[in-house]
Design a protein around this motif. Sequence first.
Motif, PDB file in Angstrom:
ATOM      1  N   LYS A 220     -26.740  40.561  23.201  1.00 47.03           N
ATOM      2  CA  LYS A 220     -25.981  39.332  23.015  1.00 47.03           C
ATOM      3  C   LYS A 220     -25.471  38.742  24.326  1.00 47.03           C
ATOM      4  CE  LYS A 220     -24.565  40.728  18.386  1.00 47.03           C
ATOM      5  NZ  LYS A 220     -25.516  41.861  18.375  1.00 47.03           N
ATOM      6  N   GLY A 221     -25.441  39.531  25.395  1.00 43.12           N
ATOM      7  CA  GLY A 221     -24.997  39.027  26.692  1.00 43.12           C
ATOM      8  C   GLY A 221     -26.176  38.580  27.541  1.00 43.12           C
ATOM      9  N   LYS A 222     -26.009  37.492  28.261  1.00 48.21           N
ATOM     10  CA  LYS A 222     -27.132  36.960  29.041  1.00 48.21           C
ATOM     11  C   LYS A 222     -27.501  37.886  30.200  1.00 48.21           C
ATOM     12  CE  LYS A 222     -24.092  33.929  31.775  1.00 48.21           C
ATOM     13  NZ  LYS A 222     -23.841  32.525  32.207  1.00 48.21           N
ATOM     14  N   GLU A 223     -26.511  38.573  30.785  1.00 53.94           N
ATOM     15  CA  GLU A 223     -26.833  39.491  31.880  1.00 53.94           C
ATOM     16  C   GLU A 223     -27.602  40.701  31.375  1.00 53.94           C
ATOM     17  OE1 GLU A 223     -23.765  38.486  31.231  1.00 53.94           O
ATOM     18  OE2 GLU A 223     -23.143  37.191  32.907  1.00 53.94           O
ATOM     19  N   SER A 224     -27.189  41.233  30.227  1.00 52.30           N
ATOM     20  CA  SER A 224     -27.850  42.405  29.677  1.00 52.30           C
ATOM     21  C   SER A 224     -29.291  42.093  29.286  1.00 52.30           C
ATOM     22  CB  SER A 224     -27.066  42.916  28.460  1.00 52.30           C
ATOM     23  OG  SER A 224     -27.729  44.003  27.856  1.00 52.30           O
TER      24      SER A 224
ATOM     25  N   ASP B 113     -31.229  38.034  39.217  1.00 54.57           N
ATOM     26  CA  ASP B 113     -30.580  36.748  38.973  1.00 54.57           C
ATOM     27  C   ASP B 113     -31.562  35.699  38.481  1.00 54.57           C
ATOM     28  OD1 ASP B 113     -28.626  38.232  40.087  1.00 54.57           O
ATOM     29  OD2 ASP B 113     -28.325  37.013  41.874  1.00 54.57           O
ATOM     30  N   SER B 114     -32.828  35.818  38.872  1.00 54.68           N
ATOM     31  CA  SER B 114     -33.811  34.812  38.452  1.00 54.68           C
ATOM     32  C   SER B 114     -34.090  34.873  36.958  1.00 54.68           C
ATOM     33  CB  SER B 114     -35.118  35.004  39.217  1.00 54.68           C
ATOM     34  OG  SER B 114     -35.680  36.278  38.962  1.00 54.68           O
ATOM     35  N   PHE B 115     -33.731  35.976  36.291  1.00 48.99           N
ATOM     36  CA  PHE B 115     -33.927  36.116  34.852  1.00 48.99           C
ATOM     37  C   PHE B 115     -32.711  35.643  34.063  1.00 48.99           C
ATOM     38  CE2 PHE B 115     -37.392  38.497  36.376  1.00 48.99           C
ATOM     39  CZ  PHE B 115     -38.252  38.840  35.340  1.00 48.99           C
ATOM     40  N   PHE B 116     -31.589  35.369  34.739  1.00 50.32           N
ATOM     41  CA  PHE B 116     -30.370  34.964  34.040  1.00 50.32           C
ATOM     42  C   PHE B 116     -30.531  33.579  33.437  1.00 50.32           C
ATOM     43  CE2 PHE B 116     -27.197  37.745  36.627  1.00 50.32           C
ATOM     44  CZ  PHE B 116     -27.732  38.861  36.017  1.00 50.32           C
ATOM     45  N   TRP B 117     -30.013  33.423  32.242  1.00 48.93           N
ATOM     46  CA  TRP B 117     -29.995  32.099  31.613  1.00 48.93           C
ATOM     47  C   TRP B 117     -28.918  31.263  32.281  1.00 48.93           C
ATOM     48  CZ3 TRP B 117     -26.194  29.403  28.944  1.00 48.93           C
ATOM     49  CH2 TRP B 117     -26.626  28.242  28.268  1.00 48.93           C
TER      50      TRP B 117
ATOM     51  N   CYS C 154     -24.079  45.085  34.120  1.00 46.70           N
ATOM     52  CA  CYS C 154     -24.460  44.007  33.205  1.00 46.70           C
ATOM     53  C   CYS C 154     -23.953  44.229  31.774  1.00 46.70           C
ATOM     54  CB  CYS C 154     -25.977  43.845  33.188  1.00 46.70           C
ATOM     55  SG  CYS C 154     -26.669  43.264  34.746  1.00 46.70           S
ATOM     56  N   LYS C 155     -23.168  45.266  31.552  1.00 50.72           N
ATOM     57  CA  LYS C 155     -22.552  45.549  30.246  1.00 50.72           C
ATOM     58  C   LYS C 155     -23.603  45.782  29.161  1.00 50.72           C
ATOM     59  CE  LYS C 155     -18.471  42.831  31.437  1.00 50.72           C
ATOM     60  NZ  LYS C 155     -17.596  41.703  31.052  1.00 50.72           N
TER      61      LYS C 155
ATOM     62  N   GLY D   9     -31.802  34.481  25.864  1.00 49.71           N
ATOM     63  CA  GLY D   9     -33.028  35.189  26.205  1.00 49.71           C
ATOM     64  C   GLY D   9     -34.197  34.286  26.521  1.00 49.71           C
ATOM     65  N   SER D  10     -34.021  32.972  26.441  1.00 53.89           N
ATOM     66  CA  SER D  10     -35.151  32.057  26.640  1.00 53.89           C
ATOM     67  C   SER D  10     -35.694  32.131  28.064  1.00 53.89           C
ATOM     68  CB  SER D  10     -34.726  30.631  26.296  1.00 53.89           C
ATOM     69  OG  SER D  10     -33.623  30.236  27.095  1.00 53.89           O
ATOM     70  N   ARG D  11     -34.814  32.064  29.051  1.00 53.99           N
ATOM     71  CA  ARG D  11     -35.274  32.110  30.441  1.00 53.99           C
ATOM     72  C   ARG D  11     -35.858  33.486  30.783  1.00 53.99           C
ATOM     73  NH1 ARG D  11     -34.397  29.335  35.279  1.00 53.99           N
ATOM     74  NH2 ARG D  11     -34.374  30.625  37.146  1.00 53.99           N
TER      75      ARG D  11
END
Length: 263
Positions: free
Chosen positions: A160-164, A194-198, A15-16, A77-79
């Motif tokens: 800053k990354g959605k995966e991280s 994956d359910s936490f990904f924006w 996830c970098k 980070g909202s989701r």
Amino acid sequence: MALTKEEDIQMMLVCKTHLGTRNIEFNMKRYVFRRTADGIHIIHLGKSWEKAMVAARAIVAIENPADIIVASQRVYGSRAVLKFAQYTGAQALAGRWMPGTLTNQITTKYLEPRLLMVTDPRMDAQAVKEAAYANIPVIALADTDSPLEHVDVAIPANNKGKESIALLYWLLAREVQYLRGTLNRANGWEVMVDSFFWKDPAEFEQEEDKPAQENWGAAKADDWNQGADTWEAGADGNWDGAAAGGGDWGEAAPAAADDGNNW
């Protein structure tokens, strides 16, 4: 525990989470492993995992989960914030932070939490500042360029990354449930990261439109095929009959010529 740590760090690499920025705050130098040729600072993931475990223990120390506020003005980070609140019982404040939430007692949205967690100390600076006024401890996901003023527990990571961001909130939610006893470490957690990904709302609209377009295309293709069958049937059956009845056309012409005298 060691195996879990290795697996978590591997997920962080995917996830970098280790990628920082070119700028660095002096307080974040202790968490930097090295610097690449491009000038990107690499975060030490072992320290990131340890600080995440410390943050999880600080969250569990709050008896009432509703006294914990998780805020994120960063869209990515909202989701993750909402999902974290769903599984831990905390209050999620995704989107714009209303000034005075922790300090102005006149407002209807005034809150008195015992712990505040933010996604980015720089973007959530208003929330961190109000927490300092109200003497509320702060947990933050801190990148290499993040200011650490009024931050009590900093988790060094790429914020800053959605995966991280999603992975870090997933790890915290899982560890909190482990410590509370609602989950067994031997069984693991069935919820996927994956359910936490924006996800972009435009992607949802495209996914919803795809089945409709496919059904419409299939229906139109069936209509065209049926029309072609009818056309072929008409061409095979009726053209010969029309040709055989050619005498009718010839008889109609003289009748029209006789009626022409009335003009």
